[in-house]
Each structure stands twice: as C-alpha cells, then as structure tokens.
Design a protein around this motif. Sequence first.
Motif, PDB file in Angstrom:
ATOM      1  N   VAL A 160       0.868  -1.181   0.000  1.00 46.20           N
ATOM      2  CA  VAL A 160       0.000   0.000   0.000  1.00 46.20           C
ATOM      3  C   VAL A 160       0.905   1.233   0.000  1.00 46.20           C
ATOM      4  CG1 VAL A 160      -2.006   1.120   1.060  1.00 46.20           C
ATOM      5  CG2 VAL A 160      -1.689  -1.341   1.324  1.00 46.20           C
ATOM      6  N   HIS A 161       1.575   1.411  -1.134  1.00 49.12           N
ATOM      7  CA  HIS A 161       2.555   2.490  -1.303  1.00 49.12           C
ATOM      8  C   HIS A 161       1.855   3.809  -1.617  1.00 49.12           C
ATOM      9  CE1 HIS A 161       1.679   1.453  -5.433  1.00 49.12           C
ATOM     10  NE2 HIS A 161       2.072   0.214  -5.161  1.00 49.12           N
ATOM     11  N   PHE A 162       2.650   4.855  -1.769  1.00 48.51           N
ATOM     12  CA  PHE A 162       2.101   6.212  -1.919  1.00 48.51           C
ATOM     13  C   PHE A 162       1.098   6.323  -3.069  1.00 48.51           C
ATOM     14  CE2 PHE A 162       2.135  10.503  -3.693  1.00 48.51           C
ATOM     15  CZ  PHE A 162       1.701  11.209  -2.583  1.00 48.51           C
ATOM     16  N   SER A 163       1.419   5.775  -4.244  1.00 47.19           N
ATOM     17  CA  SER A 163       0.495   5.923  -5.378  1.00 47.19           C
ATOM     18  C   SER A 163      -0.806   5.158  -5.136  1.00 47.19           C
ATOM     19  CB  SER A 163       1.152   5.500  -6.690  1.00 47.19           C
ATOM     20  OG  SER A 163       1.511   4.144  -6.660  1.00 47.19           O
ATOM     21  N   LYS A 164      -0.738   4.015  -4.457  1.00 47.85           N
ATOM     22  CA  LYS A 164      -1.946   3.251  -4.102  1.00 47.85           C
ATOM     23  C   LYS A 164      -2.777   4.050  -3.092  1.00 47.85           C
ATOM     24  CE  LYS A 164      -4.530  -0.464  -4.039  1.00 47.85           C
ATOM     25  NZ  LYS A 164      -5.405  -0.746  -5.164  1.00 47.85           N
ATOM     26  N   GLN A 165      -2.109   4.669  -2.131  1.00 49.94           N
ATOM     27  CA  GLN A 165      -2.806   5.494  -1.147  1.00 49.94           C
ATOM     28  C   GLN A 165      -3.541   6.652  -1.822  1.00 49.94           C
ATOM     29  OE1 GLN A 165      -0.006   6.748   1.858  1.00 49.94           O
ATOM     30  NE2 GLN A 165       0.718   4.657   2.180  1.00 49.94           N
ATOM     31  N   LYS A 166      -2.901   7.275  -2.810  1.00 48.51           N
ATOM     32  CA  LYS A 166      -3.525   8.388  -3.532  1.00 48.51           C
ATOM     33  C   LYS A 166      -4.790   7.916  -4.249  1.00 48.51           C
ATOM     34  CE  LYS A 166      -2.727  12.010  -6.980  1.00 48.51           C
ATOM     35  NZ  LYS A 166      -4.145  12.064  -7.231  1.00 48.51           N
ATOM     36  N   LYS A 167      -4.727   6.763  -4.906  1.00 55.30           N
ATOM     37  CA  LYS A 167      -5.903   6.227  -5.606  1.00 55.30           C
ATOM     38  C   LYS A 167      -7.042   5.942  -4.621  1.00 55.30           C
ATOM     39  CE  LYS A 167      -3.632   4.205  -9.582  1.00 55.30           C
ATOM     40  NZ  LYS A 167      -3.324   2.983 -10.320  1.00 55.30           N
ATOM     41  N   ILE A 168      -6.691   5.423  -3.450  1.00 59.99           N
ATOM     42  CA  ILE A 168      -7.711   5.124  -2.436  1.00 59.99           C
ATOM     43  C   ILE A 168      -8.320   6.419  -1.903  1.00 59.99           C
ATOM     44  CG2 ILE A 168      -8.100   4.129  -0.138  1.00 59.99           C
ATOM     45  CD1 ILE A 168      -5.833   2.085  -0.883  1.00 59.99           C
ATOM     46  N   ARG A 169      -7.487   7.421  -1.632  1.00 60.18           N
ATOM     47  CA  ARG A 169      -8.008   8.716  -1.158  1.00 60.18           C
ATOM     48  C   ARG A 169      -8.939   9.347  -2.194  1.00 60.18           C
ATOM     49  NH1 ARG A 169      -2.864   9.310   1.221  1.00 60.18           N
ATOM     50  NH2 ARG A 169      -2.063  10.431  -0.589  1.00 60.18           N
ATOM     51  N   ASP A 170      -8.539   9.281  -3.458  1.00 58.25           N
ATOM     52  CA  ASP A 170      -9.375   9.844  -4.525  1.00 58.25           C
ATOM     53  C   ASP A 170     -10.709   9.094  -4.626  1.00 58.25           C
ATOM     54  OD1 ASP A 170      -7.397  11.692  -5.049  1.00 58.25           O
ATOM     55  OD2 ASP A 170      -6.634  10.653  -6.826  1.00 58.25           O
ATOM     56  N   ALA A 171     -10.666   7.774  -4.523  1.00 51.60           N
ATOM     57  CA  ALA A 171     -11.895   6.974  -4.560  1.00 51.60           C
ATOM     58  C   ALA A 171     -12.772   7.301  -3.347  1.00 51.60           C
ATOM     59  CB  ALA A 171     -11.565   5.485  -4.604  1.00 51.60           C
ATOM     60  N   ALA A 172     -12.152   7.545  -2.190  1.00 53.83           N
ATOM     61  CA  ALA A 172     -12.909   7.918  -0.988  1.00 53.83           C
ATOM     62  C   ALA A 172     -13.637   9.244  -1.206  1.00 53.83           C
ATOM     63  CB  ALA A 172     -11.970   8.009   0.218  1.00 53.83           C
ATOM     64  N   ARG A 173     -12.976  10.194  -1.855  1.00 60.56           N
ATOM     65  CA  ARG A 173     -13.640  11.470  -2.170  1.00 60.56           C
ATOM     66  C   ARG A 173     -14.849  11.240  -3.079  1.00 60.56           C
ATOM     67  NH1 ARG A 173      -8.362  13.213  -2.898  1.00 60.56           N
ATOM     68  NH2 ARG A 173      -7.624  14.378  -1.122  1.00 60.56           N
ATOM     69  N   ARG A 174     -14.690  10.366  -4.073  1.00 63.04           N
ATOM     70  CA  ARG A 174     -15.811  10.064  -4.969  1.00 63.04           C
ATOM     71  C   ARG A 174     -16.948   9.395  -4.193  1.00 63.04           C
ATOM     72  NH1 ARG A 174     -11.460   8.758  -8.113  1.00 63.04           N
ATOM     73  NH2 ARG A 174     -11.780   6.505  -7.979  1.00 63.04           N
ATOM     74  N   TYR A 175     -16.616   8.532  -3.246  1.00 67.90           N
ATOM     75  CA  TYR A 175     -17.644   7.883  -2.424  1.00 67.90           C
ATOM     76  C   TYR A 175     -18.398   8.931  -1.615  1.00 67.90           C
ATOM     77  CZ  TYR A 175     -19.859   4.999   1.124  1.00 67.90           C
ATOM     78  OH  TYR A 175     -20.789   4.411   1.963  1.00 67.90           O
ATOM     79  N   LEU A 176     -17.676   9.820  -0.961  1.00 74.95           N
ATOM     80  CA  LEU A 176     -18.317  10.866  -0.169  1.00 74.95           C
ATOM     81  C   LEU A 176     -19.240  11.716  -1.041  1.00 74.95           C
ATOM     82  CD1 LEU A 176     -15.298  12.002   2.052  1.00 74.95           C
ATOM     83  CD2 LEU A 176     -17.277  10.643   2.778  1.00 74.95           C
ATOM     84  N   TYR A 177     -18.777  12.040  -2.237  1.00 72.31           N
ATOM     85  CA  TYR A 177     -19.573  12.852  -3.160  1.00 72.31           C
ATOM     86  C   TYR A 177     -20.832  12.102  -3.597  1.00 72.31           C
ATOM     87  CZ  TYR A 177     -20.894  15.424  -7.347  1.00 72.31           C
ATOM     88  OH  TYR A 177     -21.603  16.122  -8.281  1.00 72.31           O
ATOM     89  N   ARG A 178     -20.673  10.854  -4.017  1.00 75.31           N
ATOM     90  CA  ARG A 178     -21.824  10.070  -4.507  1.00 75.31           C
ATOM     91  C   ARG A 178     -22.855   9.807  -3.416  1.00 75.31           C
ATOM     92  NH1 ARG A 178     -18.790   5.577  -8.248  1.00 75.31           N
ATOM     93  NH2 ARG A 178     -17.930   7.054  -9.738  1.00 75.31           N
ATOM     94  N   CYS A 179     -22.394   9.722  -2.170  1.00 78.30           N
ATOM     95  CA  CYS A 179     -23.309   9.466  -1.048  1.00 78.30           C
ATOM     96  C   CYS A 179     -23.784  10.757  -0.389  1.00 78.30           C
ATOM     97  CB  CYS A 179     -22.628   8.561  -0.019  1.00 78.30           C
ATOM     98  SG  CYS A 179     -22.319   6.903  -0.655  1.00 78.30           S
ATOM     99  N   HIS A 180     -23.416  11.901  -0.981  1.00 75.82           N
ATOM    100  CA  HIS A 180     -23.813  13.216  -0.472  1.00 75.82           C
ATOM    101  C   HIS A 180     -23.353  13.436   0.967  1.00 75.82           C
ATOM    102  CE1 HIS A 180     -26.132  13.530  -4.131  1.00 75.82           C
ATOM    103  NE2 HIS A 180     -26.708  12.378  -3.841  1.00 75.82           N
ATOM    104  N   LEU A 181     -22.134  13.000   1.229  1.00 72.15           N
ATOM    105  CA  LEU A 181     -21.524  13.207   2.549  1.00 72.15           C
ATOM    106  C   LEU A 181     -20.458  14.280   2.417  1.00 72.15           C
ATOM    107  CD1 LEU A 181     -21.060   9.440   3.450  1.00 72.15           C
ATOM    108  CD2 LEU A 181     -22.823  10.965   4.323  1.00 72.15           C
ATOM    109  N   GLY A 182     -20.363  15.140   3.406  1.00 72.04           N
ATOM    110  CA  GLY A 182     -19.356  16.184   3.367  1.00 72.04           C
ATOM    111  C   GLY A 182     -17.971  15.630   3.669  1.00 72.04           C
ATOM    112  N   GLU A 183     -16.966  16.321   3.184  1.00 76.52           N
ATOM    113  CA  GLU A 183     -15.593  15.879   3.449  1.00 76.52           C
ATOM    114  C   GLU A 183     -15.201  16.112   4.903  1.00 76.52           C
ATOM    115  OE1 GLU A 183     -12.454  16.735   0.722  1.00 76.52           O
ATOM    116  OE2 GLU A 183     -13.729  16.409  -1.009  1.00 76.52           O
TER     117      GLU A 183
END
Length: 114
Positions: free
Chosen positions: A68-91
């Motif tokens: 779970v290196h830096f680039s993998k972490q970035k992809k997961i963080r970006d996907a988490a932002r998309r999840y928050l957005y799609r579920c109408h949850l604030g950051e």
Amino acid sequence: MRNNREIGSEFEDTAAAYLESKGYVILERNFGDRKGEIDIIAKDGRELVFIEVKYRRNLEKGDPAEAVHFSKQKKIRDAARRYLYRCHLGEDIPCRFDVVAILGQEIRLIKDAF
C-alpha cells in the motif's frame, strides 16, 4: 486454478469477517471505478473507514502492508472522495484509512494506516 481476482475476493471475505468480529459495520465492498477501488467501506463507531486488504502467502514478495505504497494510497483517497460525493456526505465527516494485512494465516489490522 483460481485467478487473482478470485483469490483477492476470498481474502476480502476473510478480512470483512475479521472486521465485523472487531465491531466494524460493513457498508460496501469493492467500491470504485476504473480510476480506483476501495476494498471495504465500513463504520467503526462514528468513523467512516476506507479499508485496503492485502494478502501475501509469505514474505518472499515483502510484507503485504508494504504494497500500500504512496500511489496506491492516492488512488484510495481519490476513490474515498468520490464515495463521499456520490453518497452526499461532506468531506468533514470523520474518516480514516485502515489496512488489513494478511500474511499466510495471520491477520493484522493497521488502523489509521495513512
């Protein structure tokens, strides 16, 4: 012979059962798109937790958590932002990123891994 996706799914099942035994409530599995995926999304108390599951049969290719290196972490963080957005949850919702590292038969939970 099983493919990597089948093996990964099996260990994600193992990780989900382990997390539930620790009190996590699984909300979603394999959330994502071509830009990135989150293996498990769960609640741990009040926190929303994005969880990456990594498996290694042995240490020949290194500890699973090291994958779970830096680039993998970035992809997961970006996907988490998309999840928050799609579920109408604030950051501003309390969340964290955990890793479940499975080495052989040993399961290790790394809370707040990154």
